[in-house]
Design a protein around this motif. Structure first.
Motif, PDB file in Angstrom:
ATOM      1  N   ALA A 171      -2.723  -5.857   3.293  1.00 48.71           N
ATOM      2  CA  ALA A 171      -3.241  -4.488   3.234  1.00 48.71           C
ATOM      3  C   ALA A 171      -2.137  -3.459   3.027  1.00 48.71           C
ATOM      4  CB  ALA A 171      -4.016  -4.174   4.513  1.00 48.71           C
ATOM      5  N   ASN A 249      -2.946   4.403   0.428  1.00 52.35           N
ATOM      6  CA  ASN A 249      -3.251   3.041   0.848  1.00 52.35           C
ATOM      7  C   ASN A 249      -4.755   2.924   1.052  1.00 52.35           C
ATOM      8  OD1 ASN A 249      -3.606   0.862   3.181  1.00 52.35           O
ATOM      9  ND2 ASN A 249      -1.747   0.416   2.054  1.00 52.35           N
ATOM     10  N   TYR A 251      -6.592   0.475   2.378  1.00 51.83           N
ATOM     11  CA  TYR A 251      -7.060  -0.218   3.581  1.00 51.83           C
ATOM     12  C   TYR A 251      -8.249  -1.145   3.305  1.00 51.83           C
ATOM     13  CZ  TYR A 251      -4.282   3.416   5.818  1.00 51.83           C
ATOM     14  OH  TYR A 251      -3.272   4.255   6.181  1.00 51.83           O
ATOM     15  N   ASP A 253     -10.765  -3.464   4.178  1.00 48.47           N
ATOM     16  CA  ASP A 253     -11.341  -4.118   5.346  1.00 48.47           C
ATOM     17  C   ASP A 253     -12.272  -5.225   4.860  1.00 48.47           C
ATOM     18  OD1 ASP A 253     -12.313  -4.879   7.751  1.00 48.47           O
ATOM     19  OD2 ASP A 253     -13.422  -3.036   8.168  1.00 48.47           O
TER      20      ASP A 253
END
Length: 261
Positions: A171, A249, A251, A253
């Protein structure tokens, strides 16, 4: 010979008369009226709808019961704008994450420190002239038959789960880079590169040594992997000073991809 000459003169006269007749038939009469062109309309962005402009009144528009002050309502106008038709789905977000992943892999496949395959980045036009480099999305990533160097570039965006040991995206590397050219600032007369173009009043002397300061947004990743977005002020030197760059960024998930809704 005389008959040929008379025939050519007659033909020229007919052509001249026809040209004059066609010009007169348009109603232009030799005036500059412009030429026809196709009408242009703003294209509709994919998956978005246009919200029309409008106005509304806000405020009580009545006397304040406590202080006895007359508070008139304000009328606010809003220009038309585009809005997503629906909220983004997990599947669409995953598509975007994979696009960022593939762009990083292609960038590294073209990097001599990894794959070093120049076919993944186009740096010249068809005639061999240098251009602004951009990624070649027509060349597929060698997921199954990668060389040792290509495999290093591909695996560089992955990591092993610290608990389960499964392979997963790193990530911290999923950084989305984007930039735009600020045409509004570049069009201002005070920001012209040529000092003579900044002043149109001939009664005012042009200062050839005047320094024009501009503000622009830029971004980079420091040695510790942190994203730094900042605004800098510097003297105007080229049109590149109006290009603003950002890094975000995203991220990813991956736990939300179990169920798509």
């Amino acid at each position: 010979m005389r008959n040929v000459f008379i025939g050519l003169m007659s033909l020229a006269a007919i052509v001249l008369c026809s040209c004059m007749g066609s010009a007169g038939s348009t109603g232009a009469g030799g005036e500059l009226t412009g030429v026809g062109a196709m009408a242009w309309s703003e294209p509709s962005p994919y998956g978005m709808v246009l919200i029309g402009k409008g106005s509304m009144k806000i405020g009580p528009d009545e006397v304040d019961s406590l202080w006895g002050i007359n508070v008139p309502a304000k009328e606010v106008s809003v220009d038309a704008f585009w809005m997503d038709e629906t909220e983004i789905t997990n599947s669409e977000y995953r598509q975007f994450v994979f696009w960022v992943r593939d762009s990083l892999i292609r960038e590294r496949l073209a990097d001599p420190a990894y794959g070093g395959n120049e076919l993944f980045k186009i740096e010249e036009d068809e005639e061999g002239n240098p251009i602004t480099p951009y990624l070649n999305w027509n060349r597929p990533i060698p997921w199954k038959k990668a060389t040792e160097d290509e495999l290093v570039a591909i695996e560089s965006v992955y990591m092993n789960h610290p608990v389960e040991g499964t392979r997963m995206l790193n990530a911290s590397q999923m950084n989305f880079h984007y930039s735009y050219f600020d045409q509004m600032q570049a069009a201002l007369r005070k920001n012209r590169l040529n000092p003579a173009d900044r002043v149109r009043n001939t009664d005012i002397a042009v200062d050839e040594d005047a320094v024009v300061m501009i503000s622009k947004d830029t971004a980079y990743v420091d040695d510790e992997g942190r994203i730094i977005n900042m605004t800098i002020n510097r003297p105007l030197s080229s049109l590149h000073d109006f290009e603003n760059s950002y890094i975000i960024n995203i991220y990813p998930d991956t736990t939300c991809w179990v169920n798509d809704f």
